[in-house]
Design a protein around this motif. Structure first.
Motif, mmCIF file in Angstrom:
data_model
loop_
_atom_site.group_PDB
_atom_site.id
_atom_site.type_symbol
_atom_site.label_atom_id
_atom_site.label_comp_id
_atom_site.label_asym_id
_atom_site.label_seq_id
_atom_site.Cartn_x
_atom_site.Cartn_y
_atom_site.Cartn_z
ATOM 1 N N LEU A 11 86.592 28.557 13.831
ATOM 2 C CA LEU A 11 86.740 27.602 14.901
ATOM 3 C C LEU A 11 85.379 26.621 14.480
ATOM 4 O O LEU A 11 85.362 25.526 15.583
ATOM 5 C CB LEU A 11 87.835 27.366 16.323
ATOM 6 C CG LEU A 11 88.407 28.066 16.335
ATOM 7 C CD1 LEU A 11 88.854 27.877 18.556
ATOM 8 C CD2 LEU A 11 89.576 27.438 15.332
ATOM 9 N N VAL A 12 84.373 27.022 14.165
ATOM 10 C CA VAL A 12 83.325 26.505 13.854
ATOM 11 C C VAL A 12 83.353 25.300 12.287
ATOM 12 O O VAL A 12 83.805 26.086 11.600
ATOM 13 C CB VAL A 12 82.191 27.473 13.750
ATOM 14 C CG1 VAL A 12 80.488 26.811 13.643
ATOM 15 C CG2 VAL A 12 82.119 28.764 15.170
ATOM 16 N N ALA A 17 81.092 25.282 21.767
ATOM 17 C CA ALA A 17 81.472 26.387 22.996
ATOM 18 C C ALA A 17 81.603 25.624 24.227
ATOM 19 O O ALA A 17 80.652 24.643 24.659
ATOM 20 C CB ALA A 17 81.115 27.639 23.186
ATOM 21 N N ASP A 63 86.542 27.223 25.971
ATOM 22 C CA ASP A 63 87.160 28.242 25.329
ATOM 23 C C ASP A 63 86.492 29.722 25.449
ATOM 24 O O ASP A 63 87.241 30.747 25.328
ATOM 25 C CB ASP A 63 85.581 28.039 24.010
ATOM 26 C CG ASP A 63 85.863 26.595 22.919
ATOM 27 O OD1 ASP A 63 86.948 26.532 23.342
ATOM 28 O OD2 ASP A 63 84.636 25.388 23.095
ATOM 29 N N VAL A 87 78.658 25.416 17.080
ATOM 30 C CA VAL A 87 79.717 26.005 17.200
ATOM 31 C C VAL A 87 80.143 25.111 18.417
ATOM 32 O O VAL A 87 81.627 24.924 19.186
ATOM 33 C CB VAL A 87 79.612 27.502 17.783
ATOM 34 C CG1 VAL A 87 80.589 27.923 18.768
ATOM 35 C CG2 VAL A 87 79.001 28.317 17.058
ATOM 36 N N TYR A 134 84.501 33.406 21.091
ATOM 37 C CA TYR A 134 85.785 33.162 20.498
ATOM 38 C C TYR A 134 86.214 32.242 19.670
ATOM 39 O O TYR A 134 86.701 32.446 18.366
ATOM 40 C CB TYR A 134 86.514 32.565 21.820
ATOM 41 C CG TYR A 134 87.447 32.165 21.479
ATOM 42 C CD1 TYR A 134 89.420 32.742 22.213
ATOM 43 C CD2 TYR A 134 87.837 30.347 21.127
ATOM 44 C CE1 TYR A 134 89.933 31.976 21.298
ATOM 45 C CE2 TYR A 134 89.472 30.039 20.781
ATOM 46 C CZ TYR A 134 90.304 30.969 21.261
ATOM 47 O OH TYR A 134 91.665 30.008 21.186
ATOM 48 N N LYS A 135 85.412 31.637 19.436
ATOM 49 C CA LYS A 135 85.369 30.175 17.971
ATOM 50 C C LYS A 135 85.181 30.453 17.094
ATOM 51 O O LYS A 135 85.799 30.520 16.308
ATOM 52 C CB LYS A 135 84.334 28.909 18.573
ATOM 53 C CG LYS A 135 84.551 28.264 19.559
ATOM 54 C CD LYS A 135 84.610 26.815 19.721
ATOM 55 C CE LYS A 135 84.760 25.600 18.827
ATOM 56 N NZ LYS A 135 84.096 24.767 18.907
#
Length: 529
Positions: free
Chosen positions: A375-376, A383, A387, A381, A369-370
């Motif tokens: 969104l990283v 997560a 998330d 990451v 998703y990230k």
């Protein structure tokens, strides 16, 4: 060089028979809510309501037994051919599903990642080989893979590490002058699920979640009684000094009472074992450790040294990353481990109700998703479970679940903050049963435990009876909450999906298992008429 994004994308009835005594009767059909929900399909007028009344009269006595007068049952049964609701009891009420949560986690993972998805765990270095010596650090880049263990290697827990040592020796490396660093930043550093009970954390079923996981983040111990009055013997697998065991076992004479007792004080890797064992008795258990990344590189270094590679350097978890900078831009991959497929992972996850697999899989969805949503930041990451749920929510909505009424806090079902309804669960089961991708359908349905099957969580249930041949269902067990949801074929060949949940029961597992068994066997005897 592999960029972080490239790497991460790569892992990228008529029933006259009952099966236990019926102790209670309901007063009228009004004691159960049987009206199908608006989205539950409809039954043919050819049959009328007779079959529904028959089901009510057959099922309700098991749910209204005096043992459960302080408990809440939620039950929903649907015809998979038509979608019609055949039986409903509190079907739209929120229930704690325990490990039925795994049905949600695995269906979303199969939908978003596909059956052929595999994790990759890379071993990097920022150094160079000079005359057999690697002058530089070893950095293990975790991908969230929970399978580096003996489970997929014939119980050979350290095979992956020995394979890595062999790969390094094939490159001429016999000495490493540098640190071992475990990079688990694919996930955040929240090691436990939301609202997990603190007193579970000694045990394998509450093992810490980690972007680097080895041996399912546990040590396995084998205990043997010796001479009455003497301390028992303990052997540790894998052989490691990462955890300190305090052996307080006692051997008792034959006929004396035995007991088990384990404790790992919070935040430590000191484990107290206080079992009472009979002379000659052997028992095994898996106990959780803390700091999974450090455990990983600690045992990895021990194995490298046992394989003849000298190591001069320290061990670090993600705290050591500051010293190596962007190693993926400037380093070299020395070797890689590739996991089994997601289909194989989900098979073990649901059959064995493996909590760590579920939690890591949920955060893996979070990593996807990230990455997919840019969104990283700074290559990490990080997560989270949240998330993962952001990734899964559109899947559940597309299935037909009212996600405004759904609450999931973890991936395994260990949290009491998980709230689903039986009707949501049969909706999910119906979707997976009719999934347009036959590989996904097969992977999901095939992962569900079968009655009497040795590997699964139903091994002591449904060993015989009408449901045995066709039942495929996920168990759920938590303190004062129990569930069974899945598929069974009726006597006339109709495929059914069902979800049975009970919360707040205080009479123990035998009584609830008996009632659940009777209800499912009743469904297996069902016929339209």
């Amino acid at each position: 060089m592999l960029s972080p994004v490239k790497f991460l994308l790569g892992f990228v009835i008529t029933v006259a028979l009952t099966f236990q005594p019926v102790y209670a009767q309901f007063q009228s059909p009004n004691d159960v809510d049987t009206t199908p929900a608006s989205n539950s399909g409809s039954y043919s007028s050819e049959y009328g309501p007779t079959f529904r009344s028959t089901l009510i009269r057959s099922i309700m006595p098991h749910l209204t037994h005096p043992d459960f007068e302080n408990a809440i049952w939620g039950v929903h049964v649907i015809d998979l051919n038509t979608g019609a609701s055949l039986f409903s009891r509190n079907a739209q009420s929120s229930m704690i599903p325990a490990s039925n949560t795994k049905l949600y986690t695995t269906s979303a993972a199969l939908e978003l990642l596909g059956t052929d998805f595999r994790y990759e765990t890379h071993v990097w270095t920022n150094g160079e080989i000079q005359n057999g010596t690697l002058k530089g650090d070893i950095i293990v880049q975790g991908s969230g893979d929970p399978t580096i263990s003996g489970r997929f290697n014939d119980d050979d827990r350290t095979k992956t590490f020995r394979d890595w040592a062999a790969d390094l020796k094939a490159k001429g490396i016999t000495r490493i002058e540098g640190n071992f660093i475990g990079d688990d930043t694919i996930f955040d550093d929240i090691a436990l699920g939301s609202s997990w009970s603190w007193d579970y954390t000694t045990y394998w079923y509450a093992a810490e979640i980690g972007g680097l996981s080895f041996n399912e983040n546990c040590i396995d111990i084998e205990m043997t009684g010796t001479t009455p009055g003497k301390v028992g013997e303990i052997e540790i697998f894998p052989a490691t000094n990462y955890a300190q065991l305090i052996n307080e076992t006692v051997t008792v004479a034959r006929g004396e009472e035995t007991s088990t007792g384990y404790n790992r004080p919070w935040g430590t890797n000191t484990i107290y074992v206080k079992n009472k064992l009979r002379q000659g008795q052997t028992t095994t258990y898996s106990l959780a450790i803390t700091n999974t990344a450090l455990f990983f590189v600690h045992v990895m270094r021990e194995v490298f040294e046992s394989e003849g590679i000298t190591v001069v350097g320290n061990l670090y978890d993600r705290s050591g990353l500051a010293s190596v900078g962007n190693y993926r831009e400037n380093g070299t991959i020395l070797t890689t481990y590739t996991s089994p497929t997601l289909e194989e992972i989900v098979y073990i996850l649901n059959k064995r109700s493996q909590n760590l697999f579920a939690e890591n899989l949920l955060k893996t969805l979070g990593a996807k998703y990230k990455i997919d949503n840019n969104l990283v930041e700074n290559g990490a990451v990080l997560a989270s479970a949240d998330d993962g749920h952001k990734a899964a929510w559109p899947v559940f909505g597309a299935v037909g679940i009212d996600t405004l009424q759904l609450n999931l806090a973890d991936g395994s079902g260990m949290s009491r903050m998980n709230l689903v309804t039986p009707e949501m669960t049969t909706t999910l089961l119906k979707y997976m049963w009719n999934h347009p991708d036959q590989k996904i359908r097969h992977a999901f349905v095939n992962s569900l435990p079968r009655g009497g099957e040795e590997i699964g969580t139903l091994r002591t249930m449904f060993q015989s009876g009408p449901a045995t041949a066709s039942l495929a269902a996920k168990t759920g067990t938590l303190g004062y909450a129990r569930a069974l949801s899945g598929y069974v074929t009726a006597a006339d060949g109709t495929p059914l999906a069902f979800s049975i949940m009970i919360n707040h029961h205080t009479r123990g597992g035998n009584q609830t298992n008996r009632a659940i068994t009777n209800v499912v066997n009743t469904l297996a005897q069902f016929k339209y008429e």
